[in-house]
Design a protein around this motif. Structure first.
Motif, PDB file in Angstrom:
ATOM      1  N   THR A  74     -24.422  32.411 -22.168  1.00 30.90           N
ATOM      2  CA  THR A  74     -24.146  31.708 -23.283  1.00 30.90           C
ATOM      3  C   THR A  74     -22.798  31.085 -23.550  1.00 30.90           C
ATOM      4  O   THR A  74     -22.535  29.933 -23.739  1.00 30.90           O
ATOM      5  N   ALA A  75     -21.970  32.083 -23.254  1.00 34.79           N
ATOM      6  CA  ALA A  75     -20.348  31.779 -23.041  1.00 34.79           C
ATOM      7  C   ALA A  75     -19.967  30.815 -22.375  1.00 34.79           C
ATOM      8  O   ALA A  75     -19.278  29.771 -22.683  1.00 34.79           O
ATOM      9  N   VAL A  76     -20.688  30.339 -20.911  1.00 38.36           N
ATOM     10  CA  VAL A  76     -20.431  29.351 -20.102  1.00 38.36           C
ATOM     11  C   VAL A  76     -21.038  28.174 -20.607  1.00 38.36           C
ATOM     12  O   VAL A  76     -20.523  26.955 -20.536  1.00 38.36           O
ATOM     13  N   ALA A  77     -22.328  28.226 -20.979  1.00 42.46           N
ATOM     14  CA  ALA A  77     -23.106  26.987 -21.342  1.00 42.46           C
ATOM     15  C   ALA A  77     -23.075  26.370 -22.486  1.00 42.46           C
ATOM     16  O   ALA A  77     -22.920  25.240 -22.662  1.00 42.46           O
ATOM     17  N   ALA A  78     -22.343  26.967 -23.728  1.00 38.82           N
ATOM     18  CA  ALA A  78     -22.306  26.412 -24.857  1.00 38.82           C
ATOM     19  C   ALA A  78     -21.125  25.228 -24.686  1.00 38.82           C
ATOM     20  O   ALA A  78     -21.469  24.090 -25.252  1.00 38.82           O
ATOM     21  N   PRO A  79     -19.890  25.576 -24.225  1.00 40.96           N
ATOM     22  CA  PRO A  79     -18.984  24.555 -24.339  1.00 40.96           C
ATOM     23  C   PRO A  79     -19.487  23.158 -23.423  1.00 40.96           C
ATOM     24  O   PRO A  79     -19.257  22.095 -23.851  1.00 40.96           O
ATOM     25  N   ILE A  80     -20.261  23.433 -22.492  1.00 39.27           N
ATOM     26  CA  ILE A  80     -20.519  22.263 -21.662  1.00 39.27           C
ATOM     27  C   ILE A  80     -21.672  21.554 -22.350  1.00 39.27           C
ATOM     28  O   ILE A  80     -21.436  20.293 -22.111  1.00 39.27           O
ATOM     29  N   LEU A  81     -22.437  22.208 -23.157  1.00 40.66           N
ATOM     30  CA  LEU A  81     -23.634  21.480 -23.731  1.00 40.66           C
ATOM     31  C   LEU A  81     -22.930  20.868 -24.891  1.00 40.66           C
ATOM     32  O   LEU A  81     -23.402  19.515 -25.285  1.00 40.66           O
ATOM     33  N   VAL A  82     -21.991  21.301 -25.781  1.00 38.07           N
ATOM     34  CA  VAL A  82     -21.200  20.627 -26.651  1.00 38.07           C
ATOM     35  C   VAL A  82     -20.547  19.295 -26.072  1.00 38.07           C
ATOM     36  O   VAL A  82     -20.726  18.337 -26.642  1.00 38.07           O
ATOM     37  N   TYR A  83     -20.149  19.308 -24.925  1.00 36.45           N
ATOM     38  CA  TYR A  83     -19.258  18.311 -24.250  1.00 36.45           C
ATOM     39  C   TYR A  83     -20.551  17.093 -23.918  1.00 36.45           C
ATOM     40  O   TYR A  83     -20.116  16.127 -24.188  1.00 36.45           O
ATOM     41  N   VAL A  84     -21.558  17.443 -23.496  1.00 34.75           N
ATOM     42  CA  VAL A  84     -22.586  16.621 -22.792  1.00 34.75           C
ATOM     43  C   VAL A  84     -23.309  16.104 -24.211  1.00 34.75           C
ATOM     44  O   VAL A  84     -23.462  15.052 -24.133  1.00 34.75           O
ATOM     45  N   LEU A  85     -23.424  16.805 -25.158  1.00 29.33           N
ATOM     46  CA  LEU A  85     -24.031  16.156 -26.472  1.00 29.33           C
ATOM     47  C   LEU A  85     -22.991  15.035 -26.977  1.00 29.33           C
ATOM     48  O   LEU A  85     -23.544  14.274 -27.907  1.00 29.33           O
ATOM     49  N   ARG A  86     -21.657  15.285 -26.812  1.00 29.45           N
ATOM     50  CA  ARG A  86     -20.895  14.326 -27.391  1.00 29.45           C
ATOM     51  C   ARG A  86     -20.835  12.993 -26.708  1.00 29.45           C
ATOM     52  O   ARG A  86     -19.911  12.146 -27.232  1.00 29.45           O
ATOM     53  N   LEU A  87     -21.179  13.015 -25.458  1.00 31.20           N
ATOM     54  CA  LEU A  87     -20.983  11.709 -24.750  1.00 31.20           C
ATOM     55  C   LEU A  87     -21.764  10.755 -25.503  1.00 31.20           C
ATOM     56  O   LEU A  87     -22.933  10.709 -25.802  1.00 31.20           O
ATOM     57  N   PRO A  88     -21.461   9.268 -25.154  1.00 33.07           N
ATOM     58  CA  PRO A  88     -22.049   8.059 -25.954  1.00 33.07           C
ATOM     59  C   PRO A  88     -23.415   7.905 -25.253  1.00 33.07           C
ATOM     60  O   PRO A  88     -23.670   8.364 -23.894  1.00 33.07           O
ATOM     61  N   SER A  89     -24.397   7.426 -25.847  1.00 34.14           N
ATOM     62  CA  SER A  89     -25.622   7.124 -25.224  1.00 34.14           C
ATOM     63  C   SER A  89     -26.277   6.054 -25.690  1.00 34.14           C
ATOM     64  O   SER A  89     -25.693   5.446 -26.638  1.00 34.14           O
ATOM     65  N   GLY A  90     -27.333   5.654 -25.089  1.00 40.01           N
ATOM     66  CA  GLY A  90     -27.934   4.131 -25.516  1.00 40.01           C
ATOM     67  C   GLY A  90     -27.717   3.155 -24.649  1.00 40.01           C
ATOM     68  O   GLY A  90     -26.733   2.789 -24.153  1.00 40.01           O
ATOM     69  N   CYS A  91     -28.909   2.861 -23.756  1.00 41.30           N
ATOM     70  CA  CYS A  91     -28.811   1.828 -22.854  1.00 41.30           C
ATOM     71  C   CYS A  91     -29.161   0.404 -23.433  1.00 41.30           C
ATOM     72  O   CYS A  91     -29.986   0.250 -24.316  1.00 41.30           O
ATOM     73  N   PRO A  92     -28.393  -0.553 -23.025  1.00 43.58           N
ATOM     74  CA  PRO A  92     -28.870  -1.842 -23.294  1.00 43.58           C
ATOM     75  C   PRO A  92     -30.177  -2.194 -22.945  1.00 43.58           C
ATOM     76  O   PRO A  92     -30.535  -2.128 -22.011  1.00 43.58           O
ATOM     77  N   VAL A  93     -30.730  -3.095 -23.776  1.00 37.13           N
ATOM     78  CA  VAL A  93     -32.044  -3.645 -23.582  1.00 37.13           C
ATOM     79  C   VAL A  93     -32.130  -4.731 -22.855  1.00 37.13           C
ATOM     80  O   VAL A  93     -31.446  -5.691 -22.947  1.00 37.13           O
TER      81      VAL A  93
END
Length: 93
Positions: A74-93
């Protein structure tokens, strides 16, 4: 001590998989797609290795060893998950 080292090695392998795949820039229409894909694949590797390790640790050492390793995961995965979830998302249509 050997048990802690073996448990940490499981998560270290998954971290290395994440680092390699994140640098490989997996395809996707968005900048975060490759990193997110790398995280998903590394998470799967971590879970598969951890299940094998947990079964072995339960048989050999009992439940307390598995609980300690889960806290480390949990200690290893939590910061990586926070980083990944903060990445921009959304593909142009």
């Amino acid at each position: 001590m050997r048990l802690a080292t073996a448990g940490a090695a499981v998560h270290l392998v998954a971290s290395i998989v994440f680092a390699v795949l994140a640098r490989a820039e997996l395809e996707g229409c968005d900048i975060g797609d490759g990193t997110y894909g790398a995280f998903v694949l590394a998470s799967r590797v971590d879970v598969l290795l951890f299940v094998a390790f947990a079964v072995w640790a339960l048989v050999r050492y009992g439940l307390s060893a598995v609980t300690a390793t889960m806290l480390a995961a949990t200690a290893v995965a939590a910061p990586i998950l926070v980083y990944v979830l903060r990445l921009p998302s959304g593909c142009p249509v």
